[in-house]
Write a protein that holds these residues in place. Structure first.
Motif, PDB file in Angstrom:
ATOM      1  N   SER A 178       0.869  -1.187   0.000  1.00 11.41           N
ATOM      2  CA  SER A 178       0.000   0.000   0.000  1.00 11.41           C
ATOM      3  C   SER A 178       0.901   1.232   0.000  1.00 11.41           C
ATOM      4  O   SER A 178       1.337   1.701   1.066  1.00 11.41           O
ATOM      5  N   PRO A 179       1.221   1.759  -1.172  1.00 14.06           N
ATOM      6  CA  PRO A 179       2.140   2.893  -1.216  1.00 14.06           C
ATOM      7  C   PRO A 179       1.543   4.149  -0.597  1.00 14.06           C
ATOM      8  O   PRO A 179       0.324   4.301  -0.496  1.00 14.06           O
ATOM      9  N   PHE A 180       2.428   5.023  -0.155  1.00 16.84           N
ATOM     10  CA  PHE A 180       2.016   6.322   0.361  1.00 16.84           C
ATOM     11  C   PHE A 180       1.772   7.274  -0.810  1.00 16.84           C
ATOM     12  O   PHE A 180       2.394   7.146  -1.865  1.00 16.84           O
ATOM     13  N   THR A 181       0.863   8.210  -0.608  1.00 18.80           N
ATOM     14  CA  THR A 181       0.596   9.228  -1.635  1.00 18.80           C
ATOM     15  C   THR A 181       1.573  10.380  -1.429  1.00 18.80           C
ATOM     16  O   THR A 181       1.591  11.012  -0.371  1.00 18.80           O
ATOM     17  N   ARG A 182       2.377  10.651  -2.440  1.00 19.91           N
ATOM     18  CA  ARG A 182       3.421  11.668  -2.311  1.00 19.91           C
ATOM     19  C   ARG A 182       2.834  13.039  -1.974  1.00 19.91           C
ATOM     20  O   ARG A 182       3.437  13.816  -1.224  1.00 19.91           O
ATOM     21  N   ALA A 183       1.657  13.328  -2.487  1.00 16.76           N
ATOM     22  CA  ALA A 183       1.067  14.648  -2.240  1.00 16.76           C
ATOM     23  C   ALA A 183       0.726  14.860  -0.769  1.00 16.76           C
ATOM     24  O   ALA A 183       0.597  16.002  -0.323  1.00 16.76           O
ATOM     25  N   GLN A 184       0.584  13.771  -0.017  1.00 19.02           N
ATOM     26  CA  GLN A 184       0.252  13.891   1.399  1.00 19.02           C
ATOM     27  C   GLN A 184       1.487  14.028   2.291  1.00 19.02           C
ATOM     28  O   GLN A 184       1.360  14.245   3.496  1.00 19.02           O
ATOM     29  N   THR A 185       2.672  13.870   1.724  1.00 16.37           N
ATOM     30  CA  THR A 185       3.897  14.027   2.508  1.00 16.37           C
ATOM     31  C   THR A 185       4.065  15.478   2.916  1.00 16.37           C
ATOM     32  O   THR A 185       3.944  16.386   2.090  1.00 16.37           O
ATOM     33  N   ALA A 186       4.339  15.687   4.189  1.00 21.99           N
ATOM     34  CA  ALA A 186       4.457  17.060   4.706  1.00 21.99           C
ATOM     35  C   ALA A 186       5.450  17.073   5.864  1.00 21.99           C
ATOM     36  O   ALA A 186       5.632  16.068   6.563  1.00 21.99           O
ATOM     37  N   PRO A 187       6.106  18.210   6.099  1.00 27.19           N
ATOM     38  CA  PRO A 187       7.071  18.285   7.195  1.00 27.19           C
ATOM     39  C   PRO A 187       6.393  18.192   8.555  1.00 27.19           C
ATOM     40  O   PRO A 187       5.239  18.611   8.734  1.00 27.19           O
ATOM     41  N   GLY A 188       7.125  17.634   9.502  1.00 26.77           N
ATOM     42  CA  GLY A 188       6.628  17.529  10.870  1.00 26.77           C
ATOM     43  C   GLY A 188       7.789  17.361  11.823  1.00 26.77           C
ATOM     44  O   GLY A 188       8.921  17.092  11.408  1.00 26.77           O
ATOM     45  N   PRO A 189       7.549  17.501  13.117  1.00 29.91           N
ATOM     46  CA  PRO A 189       8.642  17.421  14.094  1.00 29.91           C
ATOM     47  C   PRO A 189       9.045  15.977  14.403  1.00 29.91           C
ATOM     48  O   PRO A 189       8.197  15.088  14.510  1.00 29.91           O
ATOM     49  N   PHE A 190      10.350  15.775  14.532  1.00 29.29           N
ATOM     50  CA  PHE A 190      10.900  14.498  14.970  1.00 29.29           C
ATOM     51  C   PHE A 190      11.778  14.785  16.178  1.00 29.29           C
ATOM     52  O   PHE A 190      12.529  15.757  16.200  1.00 29.29           O
ATOM     53  N   TYR A 191      11.679  13.930  17.199  1.00 33.74           N
ATOM     54  CA  TYR A 191      12.353  14.187  18.474  1.00 33.74           C
ATOM     55  C   TYR A 191      13.494  13.183  18.664  1.00 33.74           C
ATOM     56  O   TYR A 191      13.271  12.058  19.130  1.00 33.74           O
ATOM     57  N   PRO A 192      14.715  13.550  18.299  1.00 28.17           N
ATOM     58  CA  PRO A 192      15.844  12.619  18.428  1.00 28.17           C
ATOM     59  C   PRO A 192      16.106  12.238  19.881  1.00 28.17           C
ATOM     60  O   PRO A 192      15.668  12.917  20.816  1.00 28.17           O
ATOM     61  N   ALA A 193      16.845  11.150  20.066  1.00 27.67           N
ATOM     62  CA  ALA A 193      17.203  10.731  21.417  1.00 27.67           C
ATOM     63  C   ALA A 193      18.090  11.767  22.089  1.00 27.67           C
ATOM     64  O   ALA A 193      18.085  11.911  23.304  1.00 27.67           O
ATOM     65  N   ALA A 194      18.852  12.488  21.292  1.00 31.63           N
ATOM     66  CA  ALA A 194      19.702  13.551  21.824  1.00 31.63           C
ATOM     67  C   ALA A 194      19.658  14.727  20.857  1.00 31.63           C
ATOM     68  O   ALA A 194      19.567  14.541  19.648  1.00 31.63           O
ATOM     69  N   GLY A 195      19.687  15.914  21.399  1.00 30.23           N
ATOM     70  CA  GLY A 195      19.678  17.099  20.550  1.00 30.23           C
ATOM     71  C   GLY A 195      18.293  17.675  20.380  1.00 30.23           C
ATOM     72  O   GLY A 195      17.288  17.138  20.868  1.00 30.23           O
ATOM     73  N   PRO A 196      18.216  18.791  19.645  1.00 33.11           N
ATOM     74  CA  PRO A 196      16.940  19.490  19.505  1.00 33.11           C
ATOM     75  C   PRO A 196      15.990  18.791  18.533  1.00 33.11           C
ATOM     76  O   PRO A 196      16.387  17.928  17.754  1.00 33.11           O
ATOM     77  N   THR A 197      14.736  19.177  18.583  1.00 32.49           N
ATOM     78  CA  THR A 197      13.726  18.695  17.644  1.00 32.49           C
ATOM     79  C   THR A 197      14.105  19.111  16.221  1.00 32.49           C
ATOM     80  O   THR A 197      14.630  20.196  15.995  1.00 32.49           O
ATOM     81  N   VAL A 198      13.852  18.212  15.253  1.00 34.16           N
ATOM     82  CA  VAL A 198      14.146  18.515  13.850  1.00 34.16           C
ATOM     83  C   VAL A 198      12.866  18.373  13.035  1.00 34.16           C
ATOM     84  O   VAL A 198      11.938  17.653  13.416  1.00 34.16           O
ATOM     85  N   GLN A 199      12.826  19.076  11.912  1.00 30.65           N
ATOM     86  CA  GLN A 199      11.709  18.978  10.980  1.00 30.65           C
ATOM     87  C   GLN A 199      12.091  18.034   9.838  1.00 30.65           C
ATOM     88  O   GLN A 199      13.144  18.194   9.223  1.00 30.65           O
ATOM     89  N   VAL A 200      11.255  17.034   9.591  1.00 30.23           N
ATOM     90  CA  VAL A 200      11.531  16.059   8.538  1.00 30.23           C
ATOM     91  C   VAL A 200      10.260  15.811   7.737  1.00 30.23           C
ATOM     92  O   VAL A 200       9.148  16.041   8.235  1.00 30.23           O
ATOM     93  N   PRO A 201      10.385  15.308   6.492  1.00 29.27           N
ATOM     94  CA  PRO A 201       9.184  14.980   5.712  1.00 29.27           C
ATOM     95  C   PRO A 201       8.542  13.693   6.220  1.00 29.27           C
ATOM     96  O   PRO A 201       9.204  12.661   6.310  1.00 29.27           O
ATOM     97  N   PHE A 202       7.274  13.775   6.564  1.00 31.07           N
ATOM     98  CA  PHE A 202       6.523  12.596   7.012  1.00 31.07           C
ATOM     99  C   PHE A 202       5.590  12.130   5.902  1.00 31.07           C
ATOM    100  O   PHE A 202       4.773  12.905   5.393  1.00 31.07           O
ATOM    101  N   MET A 203       5.715  10.854   5.546  1.00 28.76           N
ATOM    102  CA  MET A 203       4.775  10.235   4.626  1.00 28.76           C
ATOM    103  C   MET A 203       3.520   9.865   5.411  1.00 28.76           C
ATOM    104  O   MET A 203       3.611   9.458   6.576  1.00 28.76           O
ATOM    105  N   THR A 204       2.362   9.977   4.768  1.00 31.13           N
ATOM    106  CA  THR A 204       1.092   9.803   5.488  1.00 31.13           C
ATOM    107  C   THR A 204       0.175   8.849   4.747  1.00 31.13           C
ATOM    108  O   THR A 204       0.085   8.877   3.519  1.00 31.13           O
ATOM    109  N   GLN A 205      -0.471   7.984   5.514  1.00 30.06           N
ATOM    110  CA  GLN A 205      -1.568   7.180   4.988  1.00 30.06           C
ATOM    111  C   GLN A 205      -2.780   7.420   5.867  1.00 30.06           C
ATOM    112  O   GLN A 205      -2.702   7.326   7.097  1.00 30.06           O
ATOM    113  N   THR A 206      -3.894   7.767   5.223  1.00 30.17           N
ATOM    114  CA  THR A 206      -5.150   7.900   5.958  1.00 30.17           C
ATOM    115  C   THR A 206      -5.512   6.531   6.510  1.00 30.17           C
ATOM    116  O   THR A 206      -4.932   5.523   6.094  1.00 30.17           O
ATOM    117  N   PRO A 207      -6.423   6.428   7.462  1.00 29.99           N
ATOM    118  CA  PRO A 207      -6.641   5.139   8.131  1.00 29.99           C
ATOM    119  C   PRO A 207      -6.638   3.953   7.175  1.00 29.99           C
ATOM    120  O   PRO A 207      -7.386   3.910   6.197  1.00 29.99           O
TER     121      PRO A 207
END
Length: 421
Positions: free
Chosen positions: A221-250
């Motif tokens: 079930s591939p992800f739809t590229r148009a739904q990919t959007a940046p969001g926060p990722f919380y590394p184990a160490a260091g500050p929060t980073v913004q990365v592209p998140f792929m999304t699938q609706t339910p």
């Protein structure tokens, strides 16, 4: 080389906690078959299952070592196991016993036959469109003129599809290194171009064994590229980073939530391959990894059940490379890297030891699927001649001292030392 590099590179600095690329059910698809992988007698389900179990134990042992710290790591336990199994086929005595211990097998023959059977199963896949492309290859290069033991060459040719190729390590080590690196690049979709860095293959190298694996697979079930959007990722160490998140609706996927972790298993199209992603509770990744066992991993898989999930997965590309000498030594095979090593099953012409175990891997996950490549190379070189046992002499009673001209025998001075005090 004998020290830990590690010279790993990651790009970008993003990972979804612990990522385990699971060869679920040991049944790959759409593979390119390497030559002469397994004899029918070797390709038994029991042997394949045994090799897969050894692969899991080696994977978690390596993760415990490589995963220390907050950095990204990606490696192929299958590739490392295959390369070690090849060199194990020529090991003897305590050297073989220690490699067997690291591989969690009973003998070199057991691991060779098990991997042959597992390789045959992985390479037997679907021919449907967009089926995974899985390619596994092994190779052996030896110094021109070096006589190899026939059982060793027969095992590598029959069970690993690796016939010896003569190169001139002694006279042209850089040329040999380029030949080997070019082979690796060609068998990894050119994802790994420099498995052996400059200086790791020298005029003292006698032989190099290598394994390469390449996988390209589409999500069921591939992800739809148009739904990919940046969001926060919380590394184990260091500050929060913004990365592209792929999304699938339910979507209905295999999911588990237990105390301490969440897990999801994403299948690939037309195959038994899947990617199991396990996210421990925030701040517990290191502890979770240290406590993860094959039984614990099996419990996670058993806990999975179909459920509707709104899924957000970071898109990422990881690269990693390291020399594994110190890690494999610490896991239980130190003798193989010393002058006490016994690889008499490879050649009787000279005593060999492992000079370098190089590993590199790439994992790219995007909306369409996954591309992964890895290679492991093992260099062998002659041991230093063992010194003769030293004779101890203490001049602790009266002695003579003759100061001589060695060329003529003329005694210029002569002394009798009766009491140095």
């Amino acid at each position: 080389m004998s020290s830990a590099r590690p010279r790993w590179r990651t790009s970008p600095a993003v990972a979804l906690a612990t990522i385990v690329a699971a060869l679920a059910g040991c049944g790959g698809a759409g593979a390119t078959k390497p030559p002469a992988r397994a004899t029918p007698s070797a390709a038994t389900p029991a042997a394949a299952s045994s090799a897969a179990a050894s692969d899991q134990r080696l994977a978690l042992a390596l993760l415990d070592r490589l995963g220390q710290g907050a950095g990204n790591v990606v490696f192929s336990p299958y590739s490392i196991e295959s390369a070690l199994a090849m060199v194990d086929s020529g090991a003897a005595g305590s050297t073989a016993a220690q490699i067997d211990h690291v591989l969690h097998v009973t003998s070199p023959a057991a691991v060779a036959k098990g991997l042959a059977a597992l390789g045959a199963r992985l390479s037997a896949g679907s021919t449907a469109p967009k089926s995974p492309s899985l390619h596994i290859a092994n190779a052996l290069w030896v110094q021109s003129g070096l006589a190899l033991e026939k059982p060793f060459t027969r095992t590598l040719a029959t069970l690993f599809g690796a016939a010896p190729q003569a190169v001139n390590f002694a006279g042209a080590p850089e040329s040999a290194r380029n030949v080997i690196n070019a082979w690796v690049a060609g068998h990894t979709g050119h994802k790994i171009a420099d498995l052996f860095p400059a200086g790791t293959i020298t005029a003292q190298t006698s032989a190099v064994l290598a394994d390469a694996i390449y996988l390209a697979a589409h999500w069921a079930s591939p992800f739809t590229r148009a739904q990919t959007a940046p969001g926060p990722f919380y590394p184990a160490a260091g500050p929060t980073v913004q990365v592209p998140f792929m999304t699938q609706t339910p979507v209905n996927v295999r999911y588990a939530r237990r105390a301490g972790y969440q897990a999801i298993d994403l299948p690939y199209l037309h195959s038994a391959l899947s990617m199991l992603m396990v996210m421990p509770a925030p701040g517990t990744l290191a502890r979770f990894e240290r406590g993860l066992t094959p039984d614990g991993l099996a419990q996670i898989v058993r806990a999975l059940s179909s459920r509707r999930v709104e899924l957000h997965v970071p898109r990422f590309r990881l690269t990693f490379d390291a020399e594994l000498n110190p890690i494999l030594s610490a896991l239980g095979m130190p003798v193989a890297f010393t002058d006490a090593a016994d690889f008499s099953g490879i050649t009787a012409a000279t005593r060999l030891k492992i000079s370098a175990v190089e590993h590199a891997a790439v994992l790219q996950v995007d909306e369409e699927g996954t591309v992964a490549a890895a290679a492991t190379g093992i260099g062998l070189q002659p041991t230093m001649a063992a010194p003769e046992p030293a004779t101890r002499l203490t001049l602790d009673h009266p002695f003579l001292a003759l100061l001589r001209d060695d060329a003529t025998g003329t005694i210029l001075f002569l002394a009798q030392v009766s009491n140095p005090a």
